[in-house]
Design a protein around this motif. Structure first.
Motif, PDB file in Angstrom:
ATOM      1  N   ASP A 195       8.030   1.189   1.084  1.00 22.44           N
ATOM      2  CA  ASP A 195       8.126   2.486   1.740  1.00 22.44           C
ATOM      3  C   ASP A 195       8.139   3.622   0.726  1.00 22.44           C
ATOM      4  O   ASP A 195       7.756   4.750   1.041  1.00 22.44           O
ATOM      5  CB  ASP A 195       9.393   2.550   2.592  1.00 22.44           C
ATOM      6  N   LYS A 243      -1.072   4.532  -3.359  1.00 30.58           N
ATOM      7  CA  LYS A 243      -1.687   5.175  -2.197  1.00 30.58           C
ATOM      8  C   LYS A 243      -2.967   4.465  -1.779  1.00 30.58           C
ATOM      9  O   LYS A 243      -3.327   4.450  -0.595  1.00 30.58           O
ATOM     10  CB  LYS A 243      -1.985   6.639  -2.507  1.00 30.58           C
ATOM     11  N   GLY A 286       0.656   4.942   3.350  1.00 28.83           N
ATOM     12  CA  GLY A 286       1.849   5.617   3.840  1.00 28.83           C
ATOM     13  C   GLY A 286       3.016   5.630   2.877  1.00 28.83           C
ATOM     14  O   GLY A 286       4.072   6.185   3.189  1.00 28.83           O
TER      15      GLY A 286
END
Length: 324
Positions: free
Chosen positions: A175, A195, A200
């Motif tokens: 994350d 990326k 995300g």
């Protein structure tokens, strides 16, 4: 975002193929204590265990290995506070070339001795009064050497990104990714890889409080110079982001947070005590940001690039013994 950035995921993958069997595939460490302190699952990519003790070997080797036989025969030049110096010296030696390194007079003894140990010639300067780029460029021109800068080079950036490529290949979804920022090459390569693989993911850079040139520059939308920082994170004493690296980071880096020297020391203590690994001040900054709560509500799965471990025993002991 522009149609094309100077470094792509394919460039990072190509660098990884070139580095296979040459650079170490460094371990990823876990700690239940760290997870509990961070409130997240934390995956620490230990580039302190890379060849020369830092991620810099990846970019240096990737760039130097692409030179022509004639360029290798003439030799390599660079300027560096230590880790890139060692990386260029070792990569040049392995590829049959020679290296001349412009280094600050106050470079930690361990880094200077290691650079010389790899066979490089060292030329010193005063980091507070001299211009290392001008010195390095003049030296390269005078001797006919190929200049391989610490971060202002697409092959260097792509090589640095291979650490994050390996991390994501090993642990899967993340994350957030936390990366130190000096001149910006590591985070530019890391963000390109992250990326590209995980669109995300949140890419967070970390700078010492005294050296917030990238944070200021991202806020301003252009490169902003600062006085040369005085910080224990000697590998992050940049006074302005690189032009090439900033062209990447302004598009791919989501946030930059700052840490104090005391917070860096505490992160070094934690890494030594819980992860059983030695991380130099610059390499400990992402852990410092995590432990100091700079991420606010932490994401669920966090990757951390511990970028280097080049600190001698005396200095390490001195830093860990110091208290706020």
């Amino acid at each position: 975002m522009p149609d094309a950035l100077p470094v792509t995921l394919d460039d990072v993958r190509d660098a990884a193929a070139r580095l296979k069997g040459v650079a170490h595939r460094t371990p990823v460490l876990r700690s239940r204590t760290l997870d509990a302190l961070a409130g997240a699952e934390v995956f620490v990519k230990c580039e302190n265990l890379q060849r020369v003790g830092a991620f810099k070997f990846r970019g240096a080797y990737n760039a130097i290995s692409r030179l022509t036989p004639e360029q290798l025969a003439r030799g390599i030049a660079t300027y560096s506070s230590g880790n890139h110096a060692q990386a260029v010296a070792l990569a040049a030696r392995e590829l049959g070339s020679s290296a001349v390194i412009v280094m600050p007079e106050d470079t930690p003894r361990l880094k200077r001795e290691a650079t010389a140990g790899y066979g490089a010639e060292i030329v010193t300067y005063d980091r507070y009064t001299g211009d290392r780029v001008a010195i390095g460029e003049a030296l390269a021109a005078e001797r006919g050497l190929t200049l391989i800068p610490p971060y202002e080079h697409p092959h260097v950036i792509a090589g640095q990104g291979t650490a994050t490529l390996e991390l994501i290949e090993e642990v899967g979804e993340l994350d957030a990714l936390i990366v130190p920022i000096g001149g910006g090459g590591l985070i530019a390569g890391s963000a390109t890889a992250a990326k590209g693989l995980l669109p995300g993911v949140r890419v967070i850079g970390v700078e010492p409080e005294a050296g917030d040139d990238t944070k200021r520059s991202l806020a301003a939308g252009e490169r902003v110079p600062i006085p040369i920082p005085r910080t224990i994170a000697d590998g992050m004493a940049a006074e302005i982001p690189g032009e090439l690296t900033f062209s990447v980071n302004r598009h791919l880096v989501d946030e930059v947070v700052l840490v104090s020297d005391d917070e860096i020391r505490e992160a070094m203590r934690m890494a030594f005590g819980r992860l059983k690994t030695v991380v130099e001040p610059s390499g400990a900054t992402p852990l410092a940001a995590l432990l100091a709560g700079r991420l606010g509500q932490p994401p669920r799965r966090i990757g951390v690039i511990a970028s280097g471990g080049n600190v001698d025993v005396g200095r390490f002991t001195e830093l860990l013994a110091a208290h706020p």
